[in-house]
Design an enzyme around this catalytic site. Structure first.
Site, PDB file in Angstrom:
ATOM      1  N   VAL A 187      32.019  84.674  63.901  1.00 44.46           N
ATOM      2  CA  VAL A 187      31.051  85.769  63.785  1.00 44.46           C
ATOM      3  C   VAL A 187      31.481  86.751  62.690  1.00 44.46           C
ATOM      4  O   VAL A 187      30.684  87.160  61.842  1.00 44.46           O
ATOM      5  CB  VAL A 187      30.890  86.520  65.127  1.00 44.46           C
ATOM      6  CG1 VAL A 187      29.902  87.662  64.975  1.00 44.46           C
ATOM      7  CG2 VAL A 187      30.423  85.568  66.219  1.00 44.46           C
ATOM      8  N   TYR A 226      33.154  86.541  59.984  1.00 41.36           N
ATOM      9  CA  TYR A 226      32.926  86.127  58.601  1.00 41.36           C
ATOM     10  C   TYR A 226      31.472  86.375  58.174  1.00 41.36           C
ATOM     11  O   TYR A 226      31.192  86.981  57.142  1.00 41.36           O
ATOM     12  CB  TYR A 226      33.279  84.639  58.429  1.00 41.36           C
ATOM     13  CG  TYR A 226      32.816  84.086  57.095  1.00 41.36           C
ATOM     14  CD1 TYR A 226      33.537  84.333  55.933  1.00 41.36           C
ATOM     15  CD2 TYR A 226      31.632  83.350  57.007  1.00 41.36           C
ATOM     16  CE1 TYR A 226      33.094  83.857  54.703  1.00 41.36           C
ATOM     17  CE2 TYR A 226      31.180  82.875  55.789  1.00 41.36           C
ATOM     18  CZ  TYR A 226      31.919  83.132  54.638  1.00 41.36           C
ATOM     19  OH  TYR A 226      31.461  82.673  53.429  1.00 41.36           O
ATOM     20  N   GLY A 243      38.808  90.784  63.167  1.00 47.29           N
ATOM     21  CA  GLY A 243      38.494  89.420  63.579  1.00 47.29           C
ATOM     22  C   GLY A 243      37.494  88.812  62.619  1.00 47.29           C
ATOM     23  O   GLY A 243      36.355  89.265  62.516  1.00 47.29           O
ATOM     24  N   GLY A 245      36.584  85.458  62.348  1.00 40.94           N
ATOM     25  CA  GLY A 245      36.305  84.082  62.754  1.00 40.94           C
ATOM     26  C   GLY A 245      34.845  83.738  62.528  1.00 40.94           C
ATOM     27  O   GLY A 245      34.222  84.180  61.550  1.00 40.94           O
ATOM     28  N   LYS A 277      27.017  82.020  85.586  1.00 42.40           N
ATOM     29  CA  LYS A 277      28.196  81.575  84.829  1.00 42.40           C
ATOM     30  C   LYS A 277      28.961  80.609  85.707  1.00 42.40           C
ATOM     31  O   LYS A 277      28.893  80.686  86.944  1.00 42.40           O
ATOM     32  CB  LYS A 277      29.087  82.790  84.525  1.00 42.40           C
ATOM     33  CG  LYS A 277      30.039  82.572  83.378  1.00 42.40           C
ATOM     34  CD  LYS A 277      29.425  82.967  82.053  1.00 42.40           C
ATOM     35  CE  LYS A 277      30.409  82.766  80.933  1.00 42.40           C
ATOM     36  NZ  LYS A 277      29.900  83.234  79.646  1.00 42.40           N
TER      37      LYS A 277
HETATM   38  P1  NAD Z   1      36.514  83.152  66.776  1.00 37.61           P
HETATM   39  O1  NAD Z   1      37.574  82.629  67.678  1.00 37.61           O
HETATM   40  O2  NAD Z   1      35.872  82.241  65.796  1.00 37.61           O
HETATM   41  O3  NAD Z   1      37.076  84.392  65.940  1.00 37.61           O
HETATM   42  C1  NAD Z   1      37.929  85.351  66.465  1.00 37.61           C
HETATM   43  C2  NAD Z   1      38.858  85.764  65.349  1.00 37.61           C
HETATM   44  O4  NAD Z   1      39.669  86.828  65.814  1.00 37.61           O
HETATM   45  C3  NAD Z   1      39.789  84.658  64.882  1.00 37.61           C
HETATM   46  O5  NAD Z   1      39.736  84.531  63.468  1.00 37.61           O
HETATM   47  C4  NAD Z   1      41.166  85.115  65.360  1.00 37.61           C
HETATM   48  O6  NAD Z   1      42.209  84.712  64.499  1.00 37.61           O
HETATM   49  C5  NAD Z   1      40.978  86.619  65.331  1.00 37.61           C
HETATM   50  N1  NAD Z   1      41.920  87.369  66.160  1.00 37.61           N
HETATM   51  C6  NAD Z   1      42.451  87.025  67.363  1.00 37.61           C
HETATM   52  N2  NAD Z   1      43.281  87.985  67.791  1.00 37.61           N
HETATM   53  C7  NAD Z   1      43.252  88.962  66.875  1.00 37.61           C
HETATM   54  C8  NAD Z   1      43.887  90.219  66.744  1.00 37.61           C
HETATM   55  N3  NAD Z   1      44.725  90.672  67.685  1.00 37.61           N
HETATM   56  N4  NAD Z   1      43.622  90.982  65.665  1.00 37.61           N
HETATM   57  C9  NAD Z   1      42.783  90.537  64.709  1.00 37.61           C
HETATM   58  N5  NAD Z   1      42.159  89.348  64.757  1.00 37.61           N
HETATM   59  C10 NAD Z   1      42.395  88.571  65.822  1.00 37.61           C
HETATM   60  O7  NAD Z   1      35.427  83.814  67.740  1.00 37.61           O
HETATM   61  P2  NAD Z   1      33.941  84.212  67.372  1.00 37.61           P
HETATM   62  O8  NAD Z   1      33.029  83.122  67.800  1.00 37.61           O
HETATM   63  O9  NAD Z   1      33.873  84.730  65.981  1.00 37.61           O
HETATM   64  O10 NAD Z   1      33.709  85.415  68.391  1.00 37.61           O
HETATM   65  C11 NAD Z   1      34.282  86.683  68.158  1.00 37.61           C
HETATM   66  C12 NAD Z   1      34.023  87.587  69.356  1.00 37.61           C
HETATM   67  O11 NAD Z   1      32.610  87.711  69.561  1.00 37.61           O
HETATM   68  C13 NAD Z   1      34.579  87.063  70.676  1.00 37.61           C
HETATM   69  O12 NAD Z   1      34.964  88.160  71.475  1.00 37.61           O
HETATM   70  C14 NAD Z   1      33.395  86.367  71.309  1.00 37.61           C
HETATM   71  O13 NAD Z   1      33.497  86.336  72.724  1.00 37.61           O
HETATM   72  C15 NAD Z   1      32.263  87.286  70.883  1.00 37.61           C
HETATM   73  N6  NAD Z   1      30.955  86.641  70.833  1.00 37.61           N
HETATM   74  C16 NAD Z   1      30.750  85.570  70.051  1.00 37.61           C
HETATM   75  C17 NAD Z   1      29.500  84.958  70.005  1.00 37.61           C
HETATM   76  C18 NAD Z   1      29.236  83.767  69.123  1.00 37.61           C
HETATM   77  O14 NAD Z   1      28.059  83.444  68.904  1.00 37.61           O
HETATM   78  N7  NAD Z   1      30.250  83.119  68.585  1.00 37.61           N
HETATM   79  C19 NAD Z   1      28.444  85.490  70.782  1.00 37.61           C
HETATM   80  C20 NAD Z   1      28.674  86.621  71.563  1.00 37.61           C
HETATM   81  C21 NAD Z   1      29.942  87.189  71.588  1.00 37.61           C
END
Ligand code: NAD
Length: 345
Positions: free
Chosen positions: A181, A183, A177, A179, A80
């Site tokens: 993922v 959705y 959450g 976002g 990383k």
């Molecule tokens: P994202 O930023 O698109 O979505 C996160 C969502 O959480 C947002 O809609 C935000 O408004 C919401 N949020 C923030 N604080 C909140 C709270 N206190 N209560 C409720 N909702 C809240 O991120 P993502 O890409 O969907 O990733 C989500 C999680 O999964 C993160 O922890 C990320 O590290 C992890 N992750 C993502 C991926 C990926 O492929 N995107 C892969 C591995 C891990």
């Protein structure tokens, strides 16, 4: 600071402190382990309070990638990098080019990608200096739908192990959450007949899943105490902590968020309460699996590999049941075994 004695150091193979005066770059590249292959892990840009804080964050994240990649069955080690600085005010072409040159000098021992604070444009600049970059625009694409698919499969494994059921019809899932993922996870769960209770601080995101999937929305602080079968954290880390655990009614915790347990001991507490925890880095590996297929990208092959998350989690759950030890501890042990075995080959 005595780096070799740091708890987070954990026998890292190599740490590179990168400085480029002209561009202002200060970065740290951590290579935890390359037994299984080149160290792959994203680059984070963050305004750390101290250089020590940046180093410790990078070390922890880097070790996490070794475990994640090993448990995903990938021929990739863990690494990383962090760029120290404000991602809103300090970005420049020169900064990312300088970073790219440092990555290039490692000759493929470390392969970088996007992480918090870094976007596809930044990585496209890094790519002008080095080809050791994954997740570039127009290649394997947005990893989020694939991560969500893996989490969905992981929830199915947890439901099978804990509730003895092969389907999710009528099962209640609380998704925190909505976002990228969250959705797509809701979409998979809804397609299989699960009932959704959801929350997000972003109202638009909530409205979308309420309208599209008939989800019931609750206040952000109420998500823990919902009377559901599964709690799926898909927002921030550390939501499993001393404050939230007493409220959790779900018998399964399985979601996408990274670093869900505030501390390792919270894995013991979940176990003692009879709550099955799907270790975060095992269930959310879909994205890194997708990226690992980037060369001659083939979506079906990537999804087939993601399907393996079901079996890997089942192995973790069964070992936990047999030994009476928490799933997070079992997953760490299995990951270390896989890494050690690769060294002896
Ligand atoms: P994202 O930023 O698109 O979505 C996160 C969502 O959480 C947002 O809609 C935000 O408004 C919401 N949020 C923030 N604080 C909140 C709270 N206190 N209560 C409720 N909702 C809240 O991120 P993502 O890409 O969907 O990733 C989500 C999680 O999964 C993160 O922890 C990320 O590290 C992890 N992750 C993502 C991926 C990926 O492929 N995107 C892969 C591995 C891990």
């Amino acid at each position: 600071m005595a780096v070799f004695n740091l708890r987070a150091y954990d026998d890292h193979e190599q740490i590179v402190f990168c400085r480029d005066v002209e561009s202002g770059l200060k970065a740290i590249i951590c290579i935890h382990n390359t037994n299984l292959g080149p160290a792959v892990g994203g680059c984070r840009m963050w305004d750390y309070n101290s250089d020590e804080g940046a180093l410790i964050d990078a070390l922890r994240l880097s070790r996490g990638m070794t475990y994640k990649n090993a448990m995903a069955g990938l021929q990739m080690g863990g690494g990383k990098s962090v760029i120290i600085g404000n991602s809103k005010t300090m970005k420049s072409e020169e900064l990312f080019r300088a970073f790219g040159r440092f990555v290039e000098k490692l000759s493929g021992k470390y392969i970088t990608a996007e992480d918090v604070g870094i976007n596809p444009n930044d990585m496209a600049i890094v790519n002008k200096e080095t080809n050791y970059v994954l997740g570039l625009e127009g290649k394997s694409g947005d990893p989020s739908p694939v991560t969500a698919y893996g989490v969905y499969k992981g929830i199915k494994a947890a439901v099978k192990h804990k509730l003895g059921r092969d389907d999710l019809d009528g099962l209640k899932v609380a998704v925190q959450g909505l976002g990228h993922v969250g959705y797509y996870l809701c979409k998979h769960l809804n397609d299989e007949g699960a009932k959704l209770v959801v929350t997000d601080i972003n109202k638009e995101n909530v409205d979308r899943v309420v309208n599209e999937f008939g989800a019931v929305a609750v206040d952000v602080n109420e998500i823990y105490s919902q009377d559901v079968d599964v709690y799926a954290p898909c927002a921030l880390g550390a939501t499993i902590n001393d404050t939230t655990i007493p409220h959790i009614k779900a018998s399964i915790v399985a979601g996408a968020a990274n670093n869900q347990l505030a501390e390792d001991r919270h894995g013991d507490i979940l176990l003692s309460k009879g709550i099955l925890y799907a270790p975060d880095y095992v269930i959310n590996a879909g994205g890194i699996i997708n990226v690992s297929f980037e060369e001659n990208y083939n979506r079906d092959a990537a999804l087939e590999k993601v399907d393996e998350i079901y079996g890997t989690l089942t192995e973790v759950f069964e070992a936990s049941k047999l030994s009476g030890r928490p799933t997070n501890v079992i997953a760490d042990e299995l990951a270390r075994q896989r890494v050690a075995a690769a060294k002896n080959k």
